[in-house]
Design an enzyme around this catalytic site. Structure first.
Site, PDB file in Angstrom:
ATOM      1  N   GLU A  58       0.828  -1.206   0.000  1.00  0.00           N
ATOM      2  CA  GLU A  58       0.000   0.000   0.000  1.00  0.00           C
ATOM      3  C   GLU A  58       0.865   1.260   0.000  1.00  0.00           C
ATOM      4  OE1 GLU A  58      -3.154   2.816   0.455  1.00  0.00           O
ATOM      5  OE2 GLU A  58      -2.956   0.833  -0.456  1.00  0.00           O
ATOM      6  N   HIS A 123     -12.727   3.469  -9.006  1.00  0.00           N
ATOM      7  CA  HIS A 123     -11.316   3.845  -8.910  1.00  0.00           C
ATOM      8  C   HIS A 123     -10.516   3.415 -10.137  1.00  0.00           C
ATOM      9  CE1 HIS A 123      -7.208   3.781  -7.014  1.00  0.00           C
ATOM     10  NE2 HIS A 123      -7.674   4.904  -6.507  1.00  0.00           N
ATOM     11  N   HIS A 208     -21.045  -9.897 -14.935  1.00  0.00           N
ATOM     12  CA  HIS A 208     -19.813  -9.388 -15.552  1.00  0.00           C
ATOM     13  C   HIS A 208     -19.400 -10.253 -16.737  1.00  0.00           C
ATOM     14  CE1 HIS A 208     -15.864  -7.758 -16.178  1.00  0.00           C
ATOM     15  NE2 HIS A 208     -15.290  -8.922 -15.887  1.00  0.00           N
TER      16      HIS A 208
END
Length: 297
Positions: A58, A123, A208
């Site tokens: 991260e 995002h 999807h």
């Protein structure tokens, strides 16, 4: 052509690809909380001490994103000075910057306020738009001064490309949503779910797959149309797009059928990034050749 600016722009575009792949690594390894709920600090520190693997992933993603953000700002300022009379270049420089900024805000919000999966799925798509803007900006910078595009894209093909661009973003969003709700392995079997009962996650995965399958056939149809209409630029671009989307479908199946290694989802993300970049350029090329004047002024 400004050679130094072209090289710098290509480099910044490449670094944006790195940011996208690092973001995919954060999601795949579930490292989004690796720095706790602190931002821009990490566990209250500028540089974390005794970091875990998740913290390193991260933190490195944040650091690289920050550096790339500064590179994009530098690129924008350079292009504004070098191409004062080119509105198209100014627009894509602005888009690259603004979507990079939005992406950073959404990422920070996810850490501090723990955004919902619906919001977090945005995002990746936002990052894709920033990447595509940088790619188009680089191509525009590399064009010869005074170059014109007289090969106008037929109206039907132009509309198909616009639709393909928009629909791709929808499919990308559903793919990101699959990852964020933990539905990657919710379906047993491929291409359809073979388990007797369907959970919410399984339905998310199946929807999807259906949308991605339609995107594959949509791409084939646009490629066929470009060939039939004998439009050279679109035909060549759609050849690359067809290759990328075919590999994309293959890696999607690979993930479900046994591709549990981290590099497989990253390859999946890399391929859709390349695909989206190609489609974005073709859509813009179609837009700017709709009139005799090939550039926005």
């Amino acid at each position: 052509m400004n050679r130094k600016l072209s090289i710098f722009s290509a480099f910044v575009t490449f670094t944006m690809m790195i940011v996208l792949l690092m973001g995919g690594t954060v999601t795949k390894t579930d490292s989004g909380n690796g720095c706790g709920t602190d931002w821009p600090l990490c566990h209250g520190e500028l540089i974390p001490t005794n970091p875990s693997v998740e913290t390193m992933i991260e933190y490195s993603h944040r650091a690289v994103t920050g550096v790339v953000g500064l590179l994009i700002i530098a690129l924008c300022l350079w292009t504004l000075v070098a191409f004062k009379d080119r509105l198209d270049i100014k627009i894509f420089a602005f888009l690259a910057f603004i979507f990079m900024l939005i992406q950073s805000i959404v990422g920070a919000g996810a850490v501090v306020w723990q955004q919902s999966d619906l919001v977090m799925a945005l995002h990746f798509g936002i990052s894709l738009i920033s990447f595509a803007s940088l790619l188009i900006l680089t191509i525009l910078i590399m064009e010869r001064s005074g170059q014109e595009f007289r090969e106008s894209v037929p109206a039907f093909l132009r509309k198909l490309l616009y639709g393909l661009l928009i629909y791709t973003l929808i499919v990308v969003y559903t793919g990101a949503f699959v990852r964020h709700v933990g539905a990657t392995y919710a379906c047993v079997g491929w291409p359809v779910c073979s388990q007797p009962t369907m959970t919410f996650e399984a339905w998310v995965q199946m929807i999807h797959r259906i949308l991605a399958g339609l995107l594959f056939f949509y791409t084939l149809f646009v490629h066929y149309t470009a060939i039939r209409l004998k439009h050279r630029t679109s035909r060549t671009g759609m050849l690359f797009a067809t290759f990328f989307i075919s590999c994309q479908v293959a890696t999607g199946a690979w993930i479900v059928l046994g591709g549990h290694a981290t590099y497989v989802p990253l390859l999946h993300a890399f391929l859709i990034t390349c695909y989206f970049g190609v489609i974005s350029y073709l859509a813009y090329h179609a837009f700017r050749t709709r009139k005799k004047d090939s550039r926005l002024r």
